[in-house]
Design a protein around this motif. Structure first.
Motif, PDB file in Angstrom:
ATOM      1  N   VAL A 112       0.843  -1.196   0.000  1.00  0.00           N
ATOM      2  CA  VAL A 112       0.000   0.000   0.000  1.00  0.00           C
ATOM      3  C   VAL A 112       0.878   1.246   0.000  1.00  0.00           C
ATOM      4  O   VAL A 112       1.946   1.275   0.631  1.00  0.00           O
ATOM      5  N   VAL A 113       0.432   2.288  -0.701  1.00  0.00           N
ATOM      6  CA  VAL A 113       1.068   3.598  -0.610  1.00  0.00           C
ATOM      7  C   VAL A 113       0.349   4.342   0.505  1.00  0.00           C
ATOM      8  O   VAL A 113      -0.800   4.774   0.332  1.00  0.00           O
ATOM      9  N   GLN A 114       0.986   4.453   1.652  1.00  0.00           N
ATOM     10  CA  GLN A 114       0.310   5.046   2.800  1.00  0.00           C
ATOM     11  C   GLN A 114       0.543   6.546   2.843  1.00  0.00           C
ATOM     12  O   GLN A 114       1.654   7.025   2.610  1.00  0.00           O
ATOM     13  N   VAL A 115      -0.524   7.267   3.110  1.00  0.00           N
ATOM     14  CA  VAL A 115      -0.487   8.721   3.176  1.00  0.00           C
ATOM     15  C   VAL A 115      -0.402   9.103   4.643  1.00  0.00           C
ATOM     16  O   VAL A 115      -1.319   8.813   5.423  1.00  0.00           O
ATOM     17  N   LEU A 116       0.723   9.731   5.023  1.00  0.00           N
ATOM     18  CA  LEU A 116       0.973  10.084   6.423  1.00  0.00           C
ATOM     19  C   LEU A 116       0.935  11.598   6.565  1.00  0.00           C
ATOM     20  O   LEU A 116       1.729  12.310   5.947  1.00  0.00           O
ATOM     21  N   ILE A 117       0.009  12.073   7.391  1.00  0.00           N
ATOM     22  CA  ILE A 117      -0.196  13.514   7.560  1.00  0.00           C
ATOM     23  C   ILE A 117      -0.167  13.845   9.045  1.00  0.00           C
ATOM     24  O   ILE A 117      -0.819  13.183   9.852  1.00  0.00           O
ATOM     25  N   ASP A 118       0.578  14.865   9.381  1.00  0.00           N
ATOM     26  CA  ASP A 118       0.650  15.309  10.771  1.00  0.00           C
ATOM     27  C   ASP A 118      -0.654  16.014  11.132  1.00  0.00           C
ATOM     28  O   ASP A 118      -0.978  17.053  10.557  1.00  0.00           O
ATOM     29  N   PRO A 119      -1.439  15.460  12.074  1.00  0.00           N
ATOM     30  CA  PRO A 119      -2.723  16.080  12.411  1.00  0.00           C
ATOM     31  C   PRO A 119      -2.587  17.457  13.030  1.00  0.00           C
ATOM     32  O   PRO A 119      -3.547  18.222  13.084  1.00  0.00           O
ATOM     33  N   GLY A 120      -1.380  17.800  13.486  1.00  0.00           N
ATOM     34  CA  GLY A 120      -1.184  19.102  14.107  1.00  0.00           C
ATOM     35  C   GLY A 120      -1.011  20.235  13.115  1.00  0.00           C
ATOM     36  O   GLY A 120      -0.823  21.378  13.522  1.00  0.00           O
ATOM     37  N   MET A 121      -1.063  19.955  11.799  1.00  0.00           N
ATOM     38  CA  MET A 121      -0.821  21.004  10.815  1.00  0.00           C
ATOM     39  C   MET A 121      -2.004  21.964  10.685  1.00  0.00           C
ATOM     40  O   MET A 121      -1.923  22.941   9.953  1.00  0.00           O
ATOM     41  N   GLY A 122      -3.089  21.690  11.400  1.00  0.00           N
ATOM     42  CA  GLY A 122      -4.255  22.564  11.331  1.00  0.00           C
ATOM     43  C   GLY A 122      -5.312  21.981  10.413  1.00  0.00           C
ATOM     44  O   GLY A 122      -5.010  21.298   9.425  1.00  0.00           O
ATOM     45  N   ARG A 123      -6.593  22.248  10.745  1.00  0.00           N
ATOM     46  CA  ARG A 123      -7.700  21.611  10.038  1.00  0.00           C
ATOM     47  C   ARG A 123      -7.698  21.921   8.544  1.00  0.00           C
ATOM     48  O   ARG A 123      -7.866  21.026   7.701  1.00  0.00           O
ATOM     49  N   ALA A 124      -7.493  23.201   8.179  1.00  0.00           N
ATOM     50  CA  ALA A 124      -7.558  23.584   6.764  1.00  0.00           C
ATOM     51  C   ALA A 124      -6.462  22.894   5.958  1.00  0.00           C
ATOM     52  O   ALA A 124      -6.727  22.322   4.893  1.00  0.00           O
ATOM     53  N   ASN A 125      -5.219  22.925   6.469  1.00  0.00           N
ATOM     54  CA  ASN A 125      -4.112  22.265   5.771  1.00  0.00           C
ATOM     55  C   ASN A 125      -4.327  20.765   5.695  1.00  0.00           C
ATOM     56  O   ASN A 125      -4.048  20.128   4.674  1.00  0.00           O
ATOM     57  N   LEU A 126      -4.820  20.182   6.790  1.00  0.00           N
ATOM     58  CA  LEU A 126      -5.027  18.742   6.836  1.00  0.00           C
ATOM     59  C   LEU A 126      -6.026  18.299   5.773  1.00  0.00           C
ATOM     60  O   LEU A 126      -5.777  17.357   5.012  1.00  0.00           O
ATOM     61  N   ILE A 127      -7.165  18.967   5.723  1.00  0.00           N
ATOM     62  CA  ILE A 127      -8.192  18.589   4.748  1.00  0.00           C
ATOM     63  C   ILE A 127      -7.688  18.778   3.318  1.00  0.00           C
ATOM     64  O   ILE A 127      -7.906  17.926   2.437  1.00  0.00           O
ATOM     65  N   ARG A 128      -6.987  19.885   3.087  1.00  0.00           N
ATOM     66  CA  ARG A 128      -6.470  20.137   1.745  1.00  0.00           C
ATOM     67  C   ARG A 128      -5.459  19.061   1.338  1.00  0.00           C
ATOM     68  O   ARG A 128      -5.499  18.544   0.223  1.00  0.00           O
ATOM     69  N   CYS A 129      -4.557  18.704   2.249  1.00  0.00           N
ATOM     70  CA  CYS A 129      -3.557  17.686   1.935  1.00  0.00           C
ATOM     71  C   CYS A 129      -4.206  16.323   1.691  1.00  0.00           C
ATOM     72  O   CYS A 129      -3.806  15.597   0.770  1.00  0.00           O
ATOM     73  N   LEU A 130      -5.187  15.990   2.509  1.00  0.00           N
ATOM     74  CA  LEU A 130      -5.885  14.724   2.315  1.00  0.00           C
ATOM     75  C   LEU A 130      -6.556  14.672   0.948  1.00  0.00           C
ATOM     76  O   LEU A 130      -6.447  13.674   0.218  1.00  0.00           O
ATOM     77  N   ALA A 131      -7.240  15.736   0.578  1.00  0.00           N
ATOM     78  CA  ALA A 131      -7.943  15.764  -0.706  1.00  0.00           C
ATOM     79  C   ALA A 131      -6.953  15.710  -1.873  1.00  0.00           C
ATOM     80  O   ALA A 131      -7.183  15.001  -2.863  1.00  0.00           O
ATOM     81  N   GLU A 132      -5.851  16.438  -1.760  1.00  0.00           N
ATOM     82  CA  GLU A 132      -4.870  16.472  -2.849  1.00  0.00           C
ATOM     83  C   GLU A 132      -4.214  15.115  -3.068  1.00  0.00           C
ATOM     84  O   GLU A 132      -3.787  14.796  -4.183  1.00  0.00           O
ATOM     85  N   SER A 133      -4.128  14.297  -2.020  1.00  0.00           N
ATOM     86  CA  SER A 133      -3.485  12.988  -2.166  1.00  0.00           C
ATOM     87  C   SER A 133      -4.393  11.968  -2.857  1.00  0.00           C
ATOM     88  O   SER A 133      -3.921  10.887  -3.219  1.00  0.00           O
ATOM     89  N   GLN A 134      -5.685  12.292  -3.039  1.00  0.00           N
ATOM     90  CA  GLN A 134      -6.654  11.436  -3.739  1.00  0.00           C
ATOM     91  C   GLN A 134      -6.634   9.994  -3.201  1.00  0.00           C
ATOM     92  O   GLN A 134      -6.379   9.033  -3.932  1.00  0.00           O
ATOM     93  N   PRO A 135      -6.916   9.828  -1.905  1.00  0.00           N
ATOM     94  CA  PRO A 135      -6.825   8.494  -1.306  1.00  0.00           C
ATOM     95  C   PRO A 135      -7.957   7.572  -1.768  1.00  0.00           C
ATOM     96  O   PRO A 135      -9.042   8.017  -2.119  1.00  0.00           O
ATOM     97  N   GLU A 136      -7.644   6.282  -1.734  1.00  0.00           N
ATOM     98  CA  GLU A 136      -8.645   5.255  -2.074  1.00  0.00           C
ATOM     99  C   GLU A 136      -9.248   4.645  -0.822  1.00  0.00           C
ATOM    100  O   GLU A 136     -10.021   3.690  -0.910  1.00  0.00           O
ATOM    101  N   GLY A 137      -8.905   5.189   0.329  1.00  0.00           N
ATOM    102  CA  GLY A 137      -9.483   4.709   1.571  1.00  0.00           C
ATOM    103  C   GLY A 137      -8.781   5.317   2.766  1.00  0.00           C
ATOM    104  O   GLY A 137      -7.745   5.978   2.638  1.00  0.00           O
ATOM    105  N   PHE A 138      -9.383   5.099   3.936  1.00  0.00           N
ATOM    106  CA  PHE A 138      -8.844   5.617   5.197  1.00  0.00           C
ATOM    107  C   PHE A 138      -8.682   4.467   6.187  1.00  0.00           C
ATOM    108  O   PHE A 138      -9.586   3.636   6.345  1.00  0.00           O
ATOM    109  N   VAL A 139      -7.548   4.426   6.846  1.00  0.00           N
ATOM    110  CA  VAL A 139      -7.346   3.555   8.002  1.00  0.00           C
ATOM    111  C   VAL A 139      -7.138   4.498   9.173  1.00  0.00           C
ATOM    112  O   VAL A 139      -6.102   5.169   9.278  1.00  0.00           O
ATOM    113  N   GLY A 140      -8.147   4.585  10.039  1.00  0.00           N
ATOM    114  CA  GLY A 140      -8.043   5.614  11.070  1.00  0.00           C
ATOM    115  C   GLY A 140      -8.981   5.402  12.231  1.00  0.00           C
ATOM    116  O   GLY A 140      -9.861   4.526  12.201  1.00  0.00           O
ATOM    117  N   ILE A 141      -8.778   6.223  13.243  1.00  0.00           N
ATOM    118  CA  ILE A 141      -9.628   6.204  14.420  1.00  0.00           C
ATOM    119  C   ILE A 141     -11.013   6.737  14.048  1.00  0.00           C
ATOM    120  O   ILE A 141     -11.189   7.315  12.961  1.00  0.00           O
TER     121      ILE A 141
END
Length: 569
Positions: free
Chosen positions: A101-130
């Motif tokens: 798997v190509v895992q997308v690792l994002i620091d949750p402390g980067m702030g909500r706006a940056n986090l959402i933008r980075c997640l969307a830009e990475s075009q993930p095919e799924g989430f493994v998360g809490i």
């Protein structure tokens, strides 16, 4: 292979997949503790820990990888991993590696706006998360149209997919996929300290070489015990046969750590090595100094993320084993590690030069790295024919190449021409840092050292000179009341007004306007005494400079430039 067979299975061909370095550790040391995490206290107040052996961790990762395959996940599938530091976090990282798997690792402390933008830009095919991560995915489902492979770590609510427990319960046979060294392994985002965060593509080969370079350079041995205050560093431990002890702390706020939690974990496990940001070691070092506490088991401290002030190096070196040392590896998300220097060298020699404006010496390069200093250019340099290499001791921008250097950004791809230089079959990465190479006194190529003078984007250009942040700030950081300072430019490039914004130590903050005026007068006197800073005439006092979320150490000078401009209106 099934989960129960994992620790007896090992094929050298699998080692190009970084996940199977864990399998080799489990084969060699099946009963050694792989991970321990704090778990409350017993009746006597002593800390309890959850733990997993290397064999148990390896079996766990195989079950998860097999479960992912049963869900339809295939090599190359992009999955976001959003799990806090824990046994599950490490198990999932290695399981995702093993599954290809190509895992997308994002620091949750980067702030909500940056986090959402980075997640969307990475075009993930799924989430493994809490659950919170899955709730975010559902709430913003329009931003993640391809996210169909979803695993909840914890209780699943109204969304689909499986839980991690269900994935493990499938107990499906695991067949390792055919992974090559050049295959993608992860997308890791930069901190965004000099622009929007960018997604850096890591290959399995990058990770493998990182583990080898770090292990060999610092002489890390299997069986050692490490306490990482930055979660991703824990992954190198498992790949090297080193026990990982997660401390009780918020990894997104290392400057707010309770030092007692670090000290307790070190003593409970007789920790050999610890990795943490300069902000964390500033807190721990000061606490130990004030309370006369020693950490004699620790022989190796690593600190990175920003230049480590000499006062931090000195305090930490004084509390660890007498023969131990503090090392400051230098690099970036796109290229790590590049160079390193030990506190013993800094305190013996380079600190005096740094204090008078020479910059910060980051040491000598790792064996797998080649580097050059080239003329500063704010535009793209796509071919080496466009590059002008500078002579030793000339300040320019640093470029590096080698097996740990990543090949591209997969988000913000417009930045690739600004950061990557093609050189035949090789790529050089422009670090975005300015400084100079100091020749080796013996002439041996690996003896040369790089002196960091600041970020290229942070240099201040006036009508008559170019000022570099680290050189100038060092002059004012020598004042006993100043913790740190920031040089910023107000106005258009080439016509900027240099401004110093100084943050006093909390106990030395001005208590009146007259006191503040006196402190500024003393800083102005320091400015006039140095050739580097004589142009600086504007000073402000700031109680808490804004810093990055990953290490709480990189100063957000862009924000401060806006703040200073408003003060000058």
């Amino acid at each position: 292979m099934s989960g129960s067979e994992s620790s007896s299975f090992f094929s050298p061909q699998l080692l190009c997949n970084v996940g199977f370095r864990l399998s080799e550790t489990a084969r060699q040391n099946p009963h050694g503790v792989a991970i321990a995490v704090p778990k409350g206290r017993d009746a006597k107040g002593r800390r309890k820990y959850d733990q997993l052996t290397f064999r148990e961790l390896d079996d766990d990762t195989n079950r998860i990888a097999a479960g992912l395959h049963a869900m339809g996940v295939r090599p190359g599938t992009k999955l976001v991993l959003m799990v806090p530091p824990s046994i599950d976090f490490v198990a999932l990282v290695f399981a995702l590696f093993k599954a290809g798997v190509v895992q997308v690792l994002i620091d949750p402390g980067m702030g909500r706006a940056n986090l959402i933008r980075c997640l969307a830009e990475s075009q993930p095919e799924g989430f493994v998360g809490i659950p919170l991560a899955q709730a975010l995915r559902v709430l913003l489902r329009g931003r993640f149209p391809q996210a169909k492979y979803n695993v909840t770590v914890g209780r699943r609510w109204f969304w689909g997919g499986k839980t991690l427990a269900q994935l493990k319960a499938l107990n499906a046979p695991f067949t390792p996929p055919n992974i090559q060294a050049q295959d993608p392994a992860a997308i890791i985002f930069t901190t965004g300290s000099t622009g929007p965060p960018k997604g850096v593509l890591y290959s399995h080969g990058n990770f493998n070489r990182q583990a080898d370079e770090i292990r060999d350079f610092y002489h890390i041995q299997p069986g050692e015990v490490a306490l990482p205050a930055f979660p991703l560093f824990a992954l190198f431990n498992c790949a090297m046969g080193v026990t990982t002890i997660f401390p009780e702390m918020d990894p997104t706020r290392p400057a707010n750590v309770d030092p007692r939690n670090i000290i307790e974990a070190v003593n409970d496990w007789q920790v050999d090595q610890s990795f943490g940001s300069p902000a964390l070691w500033n807190v721990v070092g000061r606490y130990c100094e004030q309370h006369h506490i020693q950490l004699p088991s620790v022989t190796r401290v690593l600190s990175a993320g920003a230049p480590v002030p000499p006062h931090v190096l000195e305090r930490v070196k004084n509390i660890i084993h007498p023969e131990g040392d503090v090392h400051t590896p230098y690099g970036a998300t796109e290229a790590l590690p590049v160079a390193s220097i030990a506190a013993s060298e800094v305190l013996r020699e380079t600190r005096q030069r740094s204090a008078t404006g020479a910059g910060t010496c980051v040491g000598r390069r790792f064996p797998g790295i080649e580097w050059k200093v080239i003329a500063i250019d704010d535009g793209p340099l796509t071919e080496m024919s466009q590059v002008r290499e500078l002579a030793a001791s000339e300040i320019g921008e640093l470029i590096v190449t080698g097996p740990v250097v990543t090949s591209e950004y997969v988000t913000r791809t417009d930045c690739n021409p600004l950061h990557k230089i093609r050189d035949g079959a090789r790529l050089w990465h422009r670090m975005g840092d300015v400084g100079y190479l100091e020749p080796s006194p013996t002439g041996e190529p690996r003896g040369e050292r790089f002196w960091f003078c600041g970020r290229k984007a942070h240099r201040v250009t006036t009508p008559t000179a170019t000022l570099f942040t680290i050189q100038c700030e060092a002059i004012f950081n020598q004042h006993p009341r100043i913790y740190r300072s920031a040089l910023v430019g107000v106005g258009a490039a080439g016509k900027q007004r240099p401004v110093i914004i100084a943050e006093p130590w909390p106990e030395h903050r001005p208590q009146s306007r007259a006191d503040e005026a006196q402190l500024i007068a003393e800083l102005k006197a320091l400015a006039q005494a140095s050739n580097y800073t004589q142009q600086i005439e504007t000073f402000f006092i700031h109680n808490s400079l804004p810093v990055d979320i990953r290490h709480n150490a990189k100063i957000f000078r862009e924000q401060l430039a806006i703040w200073a401009a408003k003060r000058l209106q």
